[in-house]
Motif scaffolding. Structure first.
Motif, PDB file in Angstrom:
ATOM      1  N   THR A  40       0.955  -1.202  -0.109  1.00  0.00           N
ATOM      2  CA  THR A  40       0.118  -0.052   0.176  1.00  0.00           C
ATOM      3  C   THR A  40       0.757   1.180  -0.064  1.00  0.00           C
ATOM      4  OG1 THR A  40      -1.472  -1.302   1.494  1.00  0.00           O
ATOM      5  CG2 THR A  40      -1.851   1.057   0.894  1.00  0.00           C
ATOM      6  N   VAL A  41       1.867   1.240   0.731  1.00  0.00           N
ATOM      7  CA  VAL A  41       2.697   2.556   1.166  1.00  0.00           C
ATOM      8  C   VAL A  41       4.095   2.514   0.453  1.00  0.00           C
ATOM      9  CG1 VAL A  41       1.294   2.969   3.054  1.00  0.00           C
ATOM     10  CG2 VAL A  41       3.520   2.140   3.265  1.00  0.00           C
ATOM     11  N   GLY A  42       4.392   1.370  -0.262  1.00  0.00           N
ATOM     12  CA  GLY A  42       6.020   1.346  -0.559  1.00  0.00           C
ATOM     13  C   GLY A  42       6.918   1.720   0.321  1.00  0.00           C
ATOM     14  N   ASP A  43       7.943   2.472   0.091  1.00  0.00           N
ATOM     15  CA  ASP A  43       9.092   2.779   1.015  1.00  0.00           C
ATOM     16  C   ASP A  43       8.718   4.000   2.056  1.00  0.00           C
ATOM     17  OD1 ASP A  43      10.449   0.607   0.480  1.00  0.00           O
ATOM     18  OD2 ASP A  43      11.389   1.778  -1.313  1.00  0.00           O
ATOM     19  N   ARG A  44       7.579   4.699   1.637  1.00  0.00           N
ATOM     20  CA  ARG A  44       7.244   5.843   2.508  1.00  0.00           C
ATOM     21  C   ARG A  44       6.565   5.444   4.056  1.00  0.00           C
ATOM     22  NH1 ARG A  44       2.233   6.971   2.597  1.00  0.00           N
ATOM     23  NH2 ARG A  44       0.972   6.424   0.597  1.00  0.00           N
TER      24      ARG A  44
END
Ligand code: HEM
Length: 520
Positions: free
Chosen positions: A356-360
């Motif tokens: 859902t948010v990747g690397d952030r």
């Protein structure tokens, strides 16, 4: 419920009554009060068709059976349920307690007869001091004062629009939580305390929302310690149930007044600081644009001529802080324990966060897109409602429930766990299984509007107004904690111990200490 300075049952722990008091005072109680009290209470209750219950002793009723059982109160009533069913009576000295614990009866009381069962019982003297004579949302009688205070809290603070305004406060508190966990793990071979850290993070958010002034860790810890002292002072005493014994508790009563003064002295400077900021806009660049206090200073309360005084402001602020802290932190402790017990659930949750948010960093806006996270939190609140007893209810006029009489001076205690443990409502109710929700196979409306299957926040007119904020906090904290760290058990623990104990809320008997490993 929730642990409030003015609630009457959530922190109810008769195990704290010392057996020593029992020996001295049982005899005294018999001698001094037996005649008048026994005759009058018998003739009164004879006319009523109260729910059945265990036979008690003259005068003291079941009070000492409960106190001497060595069990937490919730365990005592859990053990009585198979014998007496979902509605039974305990006579606790001068108090009559009616314990209700089935979905049908709760529906009858809090929905069908919601208006009648929306009252609160009379307070004991200690609670009267800390609630400023029932001047809080949770303790107020069902009527104009309650309506004004509750409307103000909901519209001024807990509505979804207002909640959004505090997004940065939550984001900062999350970063602070992760930093604290990282630092603690670094100096303790990867080990961290879960409850303590979760508690601190929620408290930081609530303090900011409440006072809107900048505080360092020391200030926050000082207020937090004070709140804990208040909660301990509110533990029930023998004379709350047998007022005739109150002359023997003068020392404790003096202590109550001292703690109340300390509470006022601790909290009032922050109220004054906020007042001065509002009078001199721009004088403090660190001040938040809005705070709960701002809604209270000039609050018009139906039926009252003046706005809250300083002592009342202290009480109303304390209510907000107490209502949301232990409850939310408790959910987190059980949540992390369940993820450690079920590494597959933890991996699935992490995978959802990643996709859902990747690397952030997880942002609260992401939460609505995370079906599995929401399912984990819902299952958590089903399997481990943070409070086992809702706040005590009372009726506004003589009523019936399940065909039994409920008099106006009875404490109506709603015992929550049997509903989410009911095999007629849930498949394998004892199993922690978020997939029951994620797959859509089972559903439950947490507000109780579409039927009662789990009621961690109560239902009806007195339903927890913090429901939205609390679920947001639990979702956000769990997501950030799992995003940053992989959680596992203490090396000495082969299996997580899921025993419970009462400590304002129902927490893990062996406070959870877990190992964390940064994900990156
Ligand atoms: C997971 C967290 C929470 C749980 C499980 C919880 C649970 C409950 C329960 C069971 C009640 C009693 C309902 C009744 O009397 O029937 C209650 C009432 C209440 N809660 Fe919560 N609560 C939580 C968080 C919060 C938060 C974050 C706040 C506000 C900051 C809050 C404020 C209140 C208030 C003011 C009441 C009294 C409502 C009234 O009497 O009208 N709670 N809560």
């Amino acid at each position: 419920m929730a642990s409030f300075s003015s609630s009457s049952s959530s922190s109810f722990s008769l195990s704290t009554l010392s057996p020593y008091y029992h020996l001295i005072f049982t005899g005294l109680a018999f001698l001094v009060s037996a005649f008048i009290f026994f005759i009058s209470s018998r003739s009164k209750s004879k006319r009523l068709n109260l729910p059945p219950g265990p036979p008690g002793w003259p005068v003291v009723g079941n009070l000492f059976q409960v106190a001497l059982s060595g069990k937490p109160f919730f365990q005592y009533i859990r053990d009585l349920r198979p014998k007496y069913g979902p509605i039974f009576t305990l006579k606790m000295g001068t108090r009559t307690m009616i314990i209700v614990s089935s979905a049908e009866l709760i529906h009858e009381a809090l929905i069908e007869k919601g208006q009648v069962f929306a009252n609160r019982p009379r307070e004991n003297p200690t609670r009267t001091v800390f609630s400023c004579d029932k001047f809080t949302v949770n303790s107020a009688l069902y009527g104009p004062v309650w309506r004004s205070l509750r409307r103000n809290m909901v519209q001024g603070m807990l509505s979804s629009t207002r909640l959004k305004e505090f997004r940065d406060v939550r984001s900062l508190a999350m970063d602070r939580l992760i930093d604290r966990l990282r630092a603690e793990a670094k100096s303790n071979d990867g080990l961290v305390w879960v409850l303590k850290n979760a508690r601190f993070a929620v408290f930081c958010i609530l303090v900011s929302m409440c006072f809107g002034v900048e505080m360092d860790d020391k200030d926050i810890e000082r207020i937090d310690d004070m709140m804990k002292t208040v909660l301990i002072t509110l533990d029930p005493r023998l004379d709350d149930f047998l007022p005739i014994l109150s002359p023997f508790f003068s020392k404790q009563r003096k202590r109550v007044m001292e703690v109340r003064q300390e509470q006022i002295q601790t909290v009032l400077p922050f109220i004054e600081k906020r007042r001065s900021i509002l009078k001199n806009p721009g004088s403090d660049m660190t001040a938040a644009p809005f705070a709960y206090l701002d809604t209270l200073f000039d609050l018009e309360v139906e039926g009252r001529k003046s706005s809250p005084n300083d002592a009342e402001l202290v009480t109303l602020c304390s209510e907000l802080l107490n209502g949301g802290t232990d409850t939310t932190a408790t959910a987190l402790e059980w949540g992390i324990a369940r993820l450690i017990e079920n590494p597959d659930i933890q991996s699935k949750l992490y995978a959802e966060i990643k996709s859902t948010v990747g690397d952030r960093k997880v942002d609260e806006k992401d939460i609505e897109n995370m079906v599995y996270l929401n399912a984990v939190v819902k299952e958590l609140l089903r399997r481990h409602p943070p409070t086992y007893l809702s706040l005590t209810h009372a009726v506004t006029q003589p009523a019936t429930l399940g065909g039994y009489d409920v008099p106006t001076d009875a404490n109506v205690e709603i015992f929550l766990p049997p509903i989410s443990e009911d095999p007629n409502l849930w498949s394998e109710p004892e199993k922690f299984n978020p997939d029951r929700f994620a797959s859509g196979k089972e559903e439950a409306d947490i507000t109780g509007l579409k039927g009662l299957k789990m009621v961690p926040f109560g239902v009806g007119r007195r339903i927890c107004p913090g429901l939205g904020m609390a679920t947001l906090h639990v979702n956000l904290m769990l997501a950030r904690m799992v995003q940053e760290f992989e959680w596992s058990a203490h090396p000495s623990q082969r299996k997580i111990d899921f025993s419970e104990k009462l400590e304002f809320t129902v927490v893990m008997k062996n406070t959870l200490r877990a190992v964390i490993r940064p994900r990156t």
